[in-house]
Design a protein around this motif. Structure first.
Motif, PDB file in Angstrom:
ATOM      1  N   UNK A   1       1.827  14.846  -8.286  1.00 37.96           N
ATOM      2  CA  UNK A   1       2.720  15.995  -8.164  1.00 37.96           C
ATOM      3  C   UNK A   1       3.377  16.361  -9.476  1.00 37.96           C
ATOM      4  N   UNK A   2       3.785  15.366 -10.254  1.00 41.09           N
ATOM      5  CA  UNK A   2       4.393  15.645 -11.556  1.00 41.09           C
ATOM      6  C   UNK A   2       3.381  16.282 -12.500  1.00 41.09           C
ATOM      7  N   UNK A   3       2.152  15.825 -12.453  1.00 42.91           N
ATOM      8  CA  UNK A   3       1.110  16.437 -13.295  1.00 42.91           C
ATOM      9  C   UNK A   3       0.896  17.888 -12.896  1.00 42.91           C
ATOM     10  N   UNK A   4       0.815  18.146 -11.593  1.00 41.14           N
ATOM     11  CA  UNK A   4       0.619  19.524 -11.133  1.00 41.14           C
ATOM     12  C   UNK A   4       1.818  20.403 -11.470  1.00 41.14           C
ATOM     13  N   UNK A   5       3.027  19.866 -11.364  1.00 39.63           N
ATOM     14  CA  UNK A   5       4.226  20.677 -11.566  1.00 39.63           C
ATOM     15  C   UNK A   5       4.517  20.939 -13.036  1.00 39.63           C
TER      16      UNK A   5
ATOM     17  N   UNK B   1       6.031  19.626  -3.888  1.00 37.31           N
ATOM     18  CA  UNK B   1       5.828  19.108  -2.525  1.00 37.31           C
ATOM     19  C   UNK B   1       5.262  17.692  -2.573  1.00 37.31           C
ATOM     20  N   UNK B   2       4.259  17.470  -3.439  1.00 39.30           N
ATOM     21  CA  UNK B   2       3.674  16.127  -3.551  1.00 39.30           C
ATOM     22  C   UNK B   2       4.683  15.127  -4.107  1.00 39.30           C
ATOM     23  N   UNK B   3       5.521  15.557  -5.047  1.00 39.99           N
ATOM     24  CA  UNK B   3       6.544  14.657  -5.583  1.00 39.99           C
ATOM     25  C   UNK B   3       7.547  14.277  -4.492  1.00 39.99           C
TER      26      UNK B   3
ATOM     27  N   UNK C   1       0.823  -1.183   0.000  1.00 40.24           N
ATOM     28  CA  UNK C   1       0.000   0.000   0.000  1.00 40.24           C
ATOM     29  C   UNK C   1       0.868   1.248   0.000  1.00 40.24           C
ATOM     30  N   UNK C   2       1.955   1.254   0.734  1.00 44.54           N
ATOM     31  CA  UNK C   2       2.768   2.460   0.817  1.00 44.54           C
ATOM     32  C   UNK C   2       3.478   2.750  -0.500  1.00 44.54           C
ATOM     33  N   UNK C   3       3.898   1.697  -1.199  1.00 47.37           N
ATOM     34  CA  UNK C   3       4.540   1.917  -2.499  1.00 47.37           C
ATOM     35  C   UNK C   3       3.545   2.492  -3.495  1.00 47.37           C
ATOM     36  N   UNK C   4       2.357   1.951  -3.538  1.00 42.27           N
ATOM     37  CA  UNK C   4       1.334   2.451  -4.449  1.00 42.27           C
ATOM     38  C   UNK C   4       0.927   3.878  -4.130  1.00 42.27           C
ATOM     39  N   UNK C   5       0.794   4.179  -2.854  1.00 44.60           N
ATOM     40  CA  UNK C   5       0.449   5.543  -2.443  1.00 44.60           C
ATOM     41  C   UNK C   5       1.550   6.531  -2.781  1.00 44.60           C
ATOM     42  N   UNK C   6       2.794   6.120  -2.606  1.00 41.16           N
ATOM     43  CA  UNK C   6       3.919   6.991  -2.945  1.00 41.16           C
ATOM     44  C   UNK C   6       4.003   7.261  -4.437  1.00 41.16           C
TER      45      UNK C   6
ATOM     46  N   UNK D   1       9.508  10.172  -0.578  1.00 38.71           N
ATOM     47  CA  UNK D   1       9.731   9.789   0.821  1.00 38.71           C
ATOM     48  C   UNK D   1       8.917   8.548   1.193  1.00 38.71           C
ATOM     49  N   UNK D   2       7.667   8.493   0.771  1.00 35.30           N
ATOM     50  CA  UNK D   2       6.819   7.338   1.082  1.00 35.30           C
ATOM     51  C   UNK D   2       7.327   6.091   0.368  1.00 35.30           C
ATOM     52  N   UNK D   3       7.794   6.241  -0.870  1.00 40.73           N
ATOM     53  CA  UNK D   3       8.345   5.088  -1.594  1.00 40.73           C
ATOM     54  C   UNK D   3       9.577   4.547  -0.885  1.00 40.73           C
TER      55      UNK D   3
END
Length: 84
Positions: free
Chosen positions: A13-17, A35-37, A1-6, A42-44
Motif C-alpha cells: 500500500x505504501x508503494x502504491x500510495x 486502503x491497503x495500508x 502469518x497474520x503479522x507477516x501478511x499485515x 488492522x491485520x497487524x
C-alpha cells in the motif's frame, strides 16, 4: 502469518500510495494504496491481539484412599480451554 501478511499489505500500500507515479484511468492507485495500508494496520493489530491472548487452563487434584487396597492415591489432571 497474520503479522507477516499485515506488514506485506502495508508495504504494498505504501508503494502504491507514495512511489508509483503512473495513473491509470480505471483506478486511483493512491486511494488503493491507502486502503491497503489501512487493511495492513488492522491485520497487524489483530495479529498482536491474538498473540498476547492468554490461554486458560484448569488443574484438578484428587486425593483419597482406595477402599479395595487401603492405599492412598493422588491424581492431577490439567485441561486447557482449547481442549473444550
Amino acid at each position: 502469518m497474520s503479522l507477516g501478511g499485515g506488514i506485506f499489505l502495508f508495504v504494498v500500500g505504501a508503494i502504491l500510495a507514495f512511489a508509483i507515479t503512473v495513473s491509470p484511468s480505471w483506478i486511483d492507485l493512491q486511494v488503493m494504496g491507502y486502503i491497503l495500508m489501512g487493511a495492513g494496520v488492522l491485520i497487524i493489530i489483530l495479529g498482536i491481539i491474538l498473540l498476547v491472548r492468554k490461554r486458560r487452563s484448569t488443574v484438578t487434584t484428587r486425593e483419597g484412599i482406595d477402599p479395595a487396597t487401603g492405599l492412598r492415591y493422588n491424581t492431577t489432571e490439567r485441561r486447557d480451554d482449547a481442549d473444550i
